[in-house]
Design an enzyme around this catalytic site. Sequence first.
Site, short mmCIF file in Angstrom:
data_model
loop_
_atom_site.label_atom_id
_atom_site.label_comp_id
_atom_site.label_asym_id
_atom_site.label_seq_id
_atom_site.Cartn_x
_atom_site.Cartn_y
_atom_site.Cartn_z
CG ASP B 186 104.85 55.19 93.95
OD1 ASP B 186 105.81 54.71 93.35
OD2 ASP B 186 104.06 56.01 93.44
CD GLU B 324 102.41 54.11 83.52
OE1 GLU B 324 103.57 54.49 83.23
OE2 GLU B 324 101.71 54.64 84.40
CE LYS B 448 106.87 53.27 81.80
NZ LYS B 448 105.98 54.36 82.22
CD GLN B 449 104.83 49.58 84.97
OE1 GLN B 449 104.75 50.60 84.30
NE2 GLN B 449 104.84 49.57 86.28
#
Lengths: 593, 593
Positions: B186, B324, B448-449
């Site tokens: 992050d 993911e 997913k992203q």
Amino acid sequence: MRDYSGLASRHLETLDLHHVVADVIFLRARTNQSLIHIAEAARTRLYRNDAEVDCGRHTKVQPDVIGQEIDCMVAQNEPLVVEKIVALYSSLDHAISEPGLEAKRTIAGAGRFDELFAAHRLAWSHLWEECDVSLEEHGTPGTDLKLRFDIFHILQTVSPHTADRDVGVPARGWHGEGYRGHIFWDELFVFPFLNLRIPALTRALLLYRYRRLGAARRAAREVGYRGALYPWQSGSDGREETPAAYMNPLSGRWISDQSFRQRHINSAIVYNIWQYHQATDDYEFLYFYGAEMIFEIARFWASAATYNATIDRYEIRGVMGPDEYHTGYPGADLEKYGGLNNSAYTNVTVAWVLDRASDVLELIPRAQCHWIRERIGLSGEEIERWRDMSIKLRVPFHGDGIISQFDGYDHLAELDWKTYKAKYDNIGRLDFILEAEHDTPNRYKLSKQADVPMLFYLFSADELKILFDQLGYPFGYDTIPKNVDYYLARTSHGSTLSRVAHSWVLARSDRRRSWELFQRALDSDIADIQGGTTPEGIHIGAMAGVIDLVQRCYLGIEMRANILHFDPALPDGLGRVKVRLRYRRQILRPVLN
Amino acid sequence: MRDYSGLASRHLETLDLHHVVADVIFLRARTNQSLIHIAEAARTRLYRNDAEVDCGRHTKVQPDVIGQEIDCMVAQNEPLVVEKIVALYSSLDHAISEPGLEAKRTIAGAGRFDELFAAHRLAWSHLWEECDVSLEEHGTPGTDLKLRFDIFHILQTVSPHTADRDVGVPARGWHGEGYRGHIFWDELFVFPFLNLRIPALTRALLLYRYRRLGAARRAAREVGYRGALYPWQSGSDGREETPAAYMNPLSGRWISDQSFRQRHINSAIVYNIWQYHQATDDYEFLYFYGAEMIFEIARFWASAATYNATIDRYEIRGVMGPDEYHTGYPGADLEKYGGLNNSAYTNVTVAWVLDRASDVLELIPRAQCHWIRERIGLSGEEIERWRDMSIKLRVPFHGDGIISQFDGYDHLAELDWKTYKAKYDNIGRLDFILEAEHDTPNRYKLSKQADVPMLFYLFSADELKILFDQLGYPFGYDTIPKNVDYYLARTSHGSTLSRVAHSWVLARSDRRRSWELFQRALDSDIADIQGGTTPEGIHIGAMAGVIDLVQRCYLGIEMRANILHFDPALPDGLGRVKVRLRYRRQILRPVLN
């Protein structure tokens, strides 16, 4: 020397002793006051012709002790290698789960001795490339070895291993229990050497002080002042740990210890911040940490000074300079009226500190400055006072241009040095001798160590000229040699630091004498010249000081106003000096002949 | 969402509970695995008209709880102020004696609430001056408030309070037990915002990684490679904490967790070091810490890549990109052959990392570089391989200039999005949905992203053009929009980070859509858009990402090769943006209209 044998020496409480796997034993202990956990895992293996030997083991556990008895058959003249590797962690280590697990994991993954030793040698070889001073001496064999002995001990005390830890520079290194590990002002002597070698280390030492700024603020408030007052002897949390009294071994009497009045340590911290800043131009450090310390220390001095309208001067009363023989005026009740007024060393360094505080106000971005000022509540009037004080601080003089160590120094008696030198083998600790005779050094013109001459150690003649001019005092070409002669004739060298400072100030005027004092300072921890203090640990300030003598004094290095100056002057005893320096982004390799 | 309720929730063991003075009670506890001591001293006082009220007190002690019952007469409608002040320390605090003493000393010296609150407000007001983003929005009231909500939470997680501690950026802040406090990637999203605001904080976060370089080296060795491999989920001592499997709440079955293969986190760390360096020019950090991390990570990639002579390209196999949903090839036994080959995101970032490693070799002083190389045993052949790899890493393509997410992506099936969108309210976690149907996302062209589009988030078109040119792949003016369209049509946005990256990449080509995604990302932790994950803590990456969208993307800020570039492009929804930035020594206050 001080006697520590009567003090507590049991610092650890054992928490756990056990056997981990066949060849690994484990011990966990805790310091009994600070509650720091320490865990050790030790692996012992036997090798014959580089092959591990199967052996019988019997782990023995006693209170506070765990060990292994190892049985193994060995033929006559057959070499057997016993290899013991220990992993040690404490709860203060970063990036660990807990010290016990870490010690066990490390020992499980540890290689053999040769592998560990190779990494150790490599690390030292790099430290030597970075920190060596290589010199050729004439007629004083061993000078280079002694200097490296000092460098080695500095790097044993402050190294990449300490850079990420919350540790200061203890007066005796980590080598003995002298002064109980308290942090004095020794970093003042260590900084000039390390700033130009591994500034990440000096940055870490400044963070040590920054973390104790809160304690220094409390200390200032407790004596009725504003800002921050760093303690003379700093304990773990930054509290003042100077004892109230110490014993004179010659008389068996207790003597009041007034050295908490050595408030000049505050200025030493500003000096260190500034030197680090000059060496590195690390403005992030200045913005985030340095500026706040400088402001709080400047503010302390502003609140500690009183304005004397009669002479239109600011005065600072009740302090001690670096010379620890003068703790107050003759006949004064030290508990009530300790310390001296207008210590020249103190006041001149304070004027310099106030100038630097004014510089920093301009140097850091306006908003950053505003936030720090709001946070510490620093008013415009206070800053005005800094500027006023920096041109009106009193510096006493006497005789023909002699800077008085403090107000009234001139009225003290001259000591009969001849008689005392004849009567005592070693007059290094004249304070003990005089007190045993029911007398006191406070009555005499004498110093344990350099005090006024320390100014010539910290500042170049050019910089002092600026300071004295601004204060409206005379500073001529002969001020330094005149004052050095005057004070050198009145110094007992009761501190190992004294010879460093005096050697320094004589480097230009009397190179032979400077070289003699240098050689004497170099012997401090080899010859135990104080007679008995070496077991208490090394003298880190003196060790760093002699290195600095070669590096900064004989090479004539000065960092001022973003310029690195060189003005070398080697004593005759030195043939060639080679160093490797880092100034900001530059690597310099001056060779002096 | 993951269910943590079955996991251990008892973390503390009480060691001591007692009553200190009449109005102060004390508690000491210890974390039960890491053995960290925590001490609290609590003072409770009653006031009536600002005067302290005398009252009866009865201290009650129960297991793990200490409290006071306070008796006091109070008339109807008479205001009574109950003031409780708590001092808390832990054994990880610097500059303390031990946490218990410190808590007691602090509470004894603590002022009243108003005084403490004033200092708190002042500290926040300064943080806001440094970190605010002020904007005028059109038609989306509350945007500025939501953005400040995010800034507030970033500063609750990373602040001057954490700067001197050994802490990273936990995926859920300190706000919940989601992911058990593990450190992911992050900080990649937090750095761009903080580097230009309070770089002392990002420096501290990089030190957190540096301290775990040893653990990363071990992790690389354990998988058979050289250099350093930072873990996807980093535990206290830097060990990999990614679980082996997680449960699908829809099917009740366990799914193999392959995310330890997200080795791109290694490159994220180099990216962060580089961005910090660009923002601050803090070369001391680079010399002492940064260079070694960059070299070890570059070396990891060099050892993890294999040269394929048939295509004269280097390949990196068995990894996962940020997406993911793709954990391996359809039908593969993931425990044996997990991960994918030549992840485009991974390989392009690796090429960039290798270039930076080559830059650093030139950037730091020769001796410093030599020492690091000797210490880590970095050979000339390895460096040659970095240079060769940086022009020969494989990046797969398919169709008309579409960068394939990985080798073979083109052969996956298209998902019938319409059917799934019709069948399920929320298809954010299509992995759960598909697995419950005994299917797997590995079979489909879906994400997913953002994965390939993350490249457009990290690098400007100019920088990508340089990278692709050097790799010998086409990169035209339409590469970015074409790839964004392609992948956006195939993304379920199962991660809060996804909208940030997609909003970013659409900022130039489709401002309206970008603004919509921005608004949706802004709602992540306010509206709980994932349905139920908010109690686990905030989504720190997404929060920082939306701030970064305004600061760096809409303002078009890029730091490259010692130059700060601005290329602003505000979406229609934004009227005016005002920020305060620090770039190296400069304070900039751009206002965009």
